[in-house]
Design a protein around this motif. Structure first.
Motif, short mmCIF file in Angstrom:
data_model
loop_
_atom_site.label_atom_id
_atom_site.label_comp_id
_atom_site.label_asym_id
_atom_site.label_seq_id
_atom_site.Cartn_x
_atom_site.Cartn_y
_atom_site.Cartn_z
N GLY A 16 0.79 -1.22 0.00
CA GLY A 16 0.00 0.00 0.00
C GLY A 16 0.83 1.28 0.00
O GLY A 16 0.29 2.36 -0.29
N GLU A 17 2.11 1.15 0.32
CA GLU A 17 2.98 2.34 0.33
C GLU A 17 3.39 2.71 -1.09
O GLU A 17 3.35 1.89 -2.01
CB GLU A 17 4.21 2.09 1.20
N ASN A 18 3.83 3.96 -1.24
CA ASN A 18 4.36 4.44 -2.52
C ASN A 18 5.89 4.45 -2.45
O ASN A 18 6.47 4.55 -1.35
CB ASN A 18 3.87 5.86 -2.81
N LEU A 19 6.53 4.37 -3.60
CA LEU A 19 7.99 4.39 -3.62
C LEU A 19 8.47 4.95 -4.95
O LEU A 19 7.76 4.93 -5.94
CB LEU A 19 8.56 2.98 -3.42
N THR A 20 9.71 5.45 -4.93
CA THR A 20 10.35 5.94 -6.15
C THR A 20 11.76 5.39 -6.24
O THR A 20 12.49 5.42 -5.25
CB THR A 20 10.39 7.48 -6.19
N VAL A 21 12.11 4.91 -7.40
CA VAL A 21 13.45 4.41 -7.69
C VAL A 21 14.09 5.35 -8.71
O VAL A 21 13.43 5.77 -9.67
CB VAL A 21 13.39 2.97 -8.26
N TYR A 22 15.35 5.66 -8.49
CA TYR A 22 16.05 6.62 -9.35
C TYR A 22 17.17 5.94 -10.13
O TYR A 22 17.83 5.03 -9.64
CB TYR A 22 16.62 7.75 -8.51
N CYS A 23 17.38 6.45 -11.35
CA CYS A 23 18.43 5.95 -12.24
C CYS A 23 19.16 7.18 -12.77
O CYS A 23 18.55 8.01 -13.45
CB CYS A 23 17.78 5.15 -13.36
N ASN A 24 20.43 7.31 -12.43
CA ASN A 24 21.17 8.52 -12.77
C ASN A 24 22.46 8.23 -13.50
O ASN A 24 23.15 7.24 -13.23
CB ASN A 24 21.51 9.31 -11.49
N SER A 25 22.80 9.15 -14.41
CA SER A 25 24.05 9.02 -15.16
C SER A 25 24.59 10.41 -15.47
O SER A 25 23.85 11.39 -15.47
CB SER A 25 23.81 8.26 -16.45
N SER A 26 25.87 10.49 -15.72
CA SER A 26 26.46 11.74 -16.15
C SER A 26 26.43 11.84 -17.68
O SER A 26 26.80 12.87 -18.24
CB SER A 26 27.91 11.84 -15.66
N SER A 27 25.99 10.76 -18.32
CA SER A 27 25.96 10.72 -19.78
C SER A 27 24.53 10.83 -20.30
O SER A 27 23.58 10.50 -19.62
CB SER A 27 26.56 9.40 -20.27
N VAL A 28 24.44 11.28 -21.53
CA VAL A 28 23.15 11.37 -22.20
C VAL A 28 22.83 10.05 -22.88
O VAL A 28 23.70 9.44 -23.52
CB VAL A 28 23.15 12.50 -23.25
N PHE A 29 21.60 9.61 -22.72
CA PHE A 29 21.15 8.38 -23.36
C PHE A 29 20.05 8.70 -24.38
O PHE A 29 19.20 9.54 -24.13
CB PHE A 29 20.62 7.38 -22.33
N SER A 30 20.10 8.05 -25.52
CA SER A 30 19.06 8.26 -26.53
C SER A 30 17.73 7.67 -26.06
O SER A 30 16.67 8.12 -26.48
CB SER A 30 19.47 7.64 -27.86
N SER A 31 17.80 6.67 -25.22
CA SER A 31 16.60 6.10 -24.62
C SER A 31 17.04 5.31 -23.39
O SER A 31 18.21 4.94 -23.25
CB SER A 31 15.87 5.16 -25.59
N LEU A 32 16.10 5.08 -22.52
CA LEU A 32 16.35 4.22 -21.36
C LEU A 32 15.21 3.22 -21.24
O LEU A 32 14.05 3.55 -21.54
CB LEU A 32 16.45 5.03 -20.07
N GLN A 33 15.57 2.03 -20.86
CA GLN A 33 14.58 1.00 -20.60
C GLN A 33 14.56 0.67 -19.11
O GLN A 33 15.57 0.81 -18.42
CB GLN A 33 14.91 -0.28 -21.38
N TRP A 34 13.42 0.25 -18.63
CA TRP A 34 13.27 -0.27 -17.28
C TRP A 34 12.82 -1.73 -17.38
O TRP A 34 11.93 -2.07 -18.18
CB TRP A 34 12.23 0.51 -16.47
N TYR A 35 13.48 -2.57 -16.55
CA TYR A 35 13.17 -3.99 -16.52
C TYR A 35 12.86 -4.40 -15.08
O TYR A 35 13.31 -3.77 -14.13
CB TYR A 35 14.37 -4.83 -16.97
N ARG A 36 12.14 -5.52 -14.95
CA ARG A 36 12.00 -6.16 -13.65
C ARG A 36 12.47 -7.60 -13.79
O ARG A 36 12.12 -8.29 -14.77
CB ARG A 36 10.57 -6.15 -13.14
N GLN A 37 13.24 -8.05 -12.82
CA GLN A 37 13.76 -9.41 -12.85
C GLN A 37 13.36 -10.12 -11.57
O GLN A 37 13.54 -9.59 -10.47
CB GLN A 37 15.29 -9.40 -12.99
N GLU A 38 12.85 -11.32 -11.73
CA GLU A 38 12.50 -12.15 -10.59
C GLU A 38 13.51 -13.29 -10.49
O GLU A 38 14.16 -13.64 -11.49
CB GLU A 38 11.06 -12.65 -10.75
N PRO A 39 13.65 -13.86 -9.30
CA PRO A 39 14.69 -14.89 -9.08
C PRO A 39 14.59 -16.04 -10.09
O PRO A 39 13.50 -16.55 -10.35
CB PRO A 39 14.39 -15.37 -7.66
N GLY A 40 15.73 -16.41 -10.66
CA GLY A 40 15.77 -17.54 -11.58
C GLY A 40 15.28 -17.24 -12.97
O GLY A 40 15.19 -18.16 -13.80
N GLU A 41 14.98 -16.00 -13.25
CA GLU A 41 14.49 -15.64 -14.57
C GLU A 41 15.30 -14.49 -15.15
O GLU A 41 16.01 -13.79 -14.43
CB GLU A 41 13.01 -15.23 -14.50
#
Lengths: 111, 115
Positions: A16-41
Motif C-alpha cells: 500500500g505504500e508508494n515508492l520511487t526508484v532513481y536511475c542517474n548518469s552523467s551521460s546522455v542516453f538516446s533512450s532508457l529501458q526499465w526492466y523487472r527481474q524475478e529470481p531464476g528468470e
C-alpha cells in the motif's frame, strides 16, 4: 566510463505504500529501458522512454525521463507483494555498441 | 511462440576446463546479446551480435571468452580454461534492435559453477 547508478539499492516497504526508484548518469542516453527481474528468470522489459521529459504510465507504475536524458525515475503507487523483484534501468552508451544495465534496486513489498 | 532458450540450464565444471554455452534466439530476431550476472549483482554486458557480426568485442572479460553466431540464429559463448571467478549466470537476449526502442527478450540463463 558510462555508468547508470540506481538508488536506493534495497527497499523494503509495506503493501500500500508508494515508492520511487532513481536511475542517474552523467551521460546522455538516446533512450532508457526499465526492466523487472524475478529470481531464476531473465529481466522482463517494462517500458522504454525516449523523449526528454517524457512520462509513461503502466497501471500503478509511472516512469519519467529527465529533460536532459541523463536520468530516469520509476514511481510505484500503492505497492503490492507482486511488485517484489529487482528493478533495472538500462540503455545504449553513446557512440558504442554496449548496452549497460544500472546497478539495480531490489524491492520487497511485505503483505 | 517459443521464447529465447539457453542450454544447459546448469553447468558445473572444474577449474581449467572449457565450457560452451548455447543460446537459441526467437526466430527472426536479428540482434543477440550476452550478459553475465554474478550472485546479487546487476547485469554485465558481454557482447552484441547484429546478424552474425559483433561490432565490439571489448566487453568480453578476457581473451578466454569468445562468442560466435552462425546463420543469424544460434550463438555460442565459449569460456576456455575456466576460473572460479567465471561462476555466474550467463543470460542471452534477442531482439529486432529498432533503436531507440531496442526491446530485448531474455532467456532463463545458464548457471555456471566453476569448482
Amino acid at each position: 566510463t558510462q555508468l547508470l547508478e540506481q538508488s536506493p539499492q534495497f527497499l523494503s516497504i509495506q503493501e500500500g505504500e508508494n515508492l520511487t526508484v532513481y536511475c542517474n548518469s552523467s551521460s546522455v542516453f538516446s533512450s532508457l529501458q526499465w526492466y523487472r527481474q524475478e529470481p531464476g528468470e531473465g529481466p522482463v522489459l517494462l517500458v522504454t522512454v525516449v523523449t526528454g521529459g517524457e512520462v509513461k504510465k503502466l497501471k500503478r507504475l509511472t516512469f519519467q525521463f529527465g529533460d536532459a536524458r541523463k536520468d530516469s525515475s520509476l514511481h510505484i503507487t500503492a505497492a503490492q507483494p507482486g511488485d517484489t523483484g529487482l528493478y533495472l534501468c538500462a540503455g545504449w552508451t553513446s557512440g558504442t555498441y554496449k548496452y549497460i544495465f544500472g546497478t539495480g534496486t531490489r524491492l520487497k513489498v511485505l503483505a | 511462440g517459443a521464447g529465447v532458450s539457453q542450454s544447459p540450464s546448469n553447468k558445473v565444471t572444474e577449474k581449467g576446463k572449457d565450457v560452451e554455452l548455447r543460446c537459441d534466439p526467437i526466430s527472426g530476431h536479428t540482434a543477440l546479446y550476452w550478459y553475465r550476472q554474478s550472485l546479487g549483482q546487476g547485469l554485465e554486458f558481454l557482447i552484441y551480435f547484429q546478424g552474425n557480426s559483433a561490432p565490439d568485442k571489448s566487453g568480453l572479460p578476457s581473451d578466454r571468452f569468445s562468442a560466435e553466431r552462425t546463420g543469424g540464429s544460434v550463438s555460442t559463448l565459449t569460456i576456455q580454461r575456466t576460473q572460479q571467478e567465471d561462476s555466474a549466470v550467463y543470460l542471452c537476449a534477442s531482439g529486432i534492435n529498432l533503436r531507440p526502442y531496442n526491446e530485448q527478450f531474455f532467456g532463463p540463463g545458464t548457471r555456471l559453477t566453476v569448482l
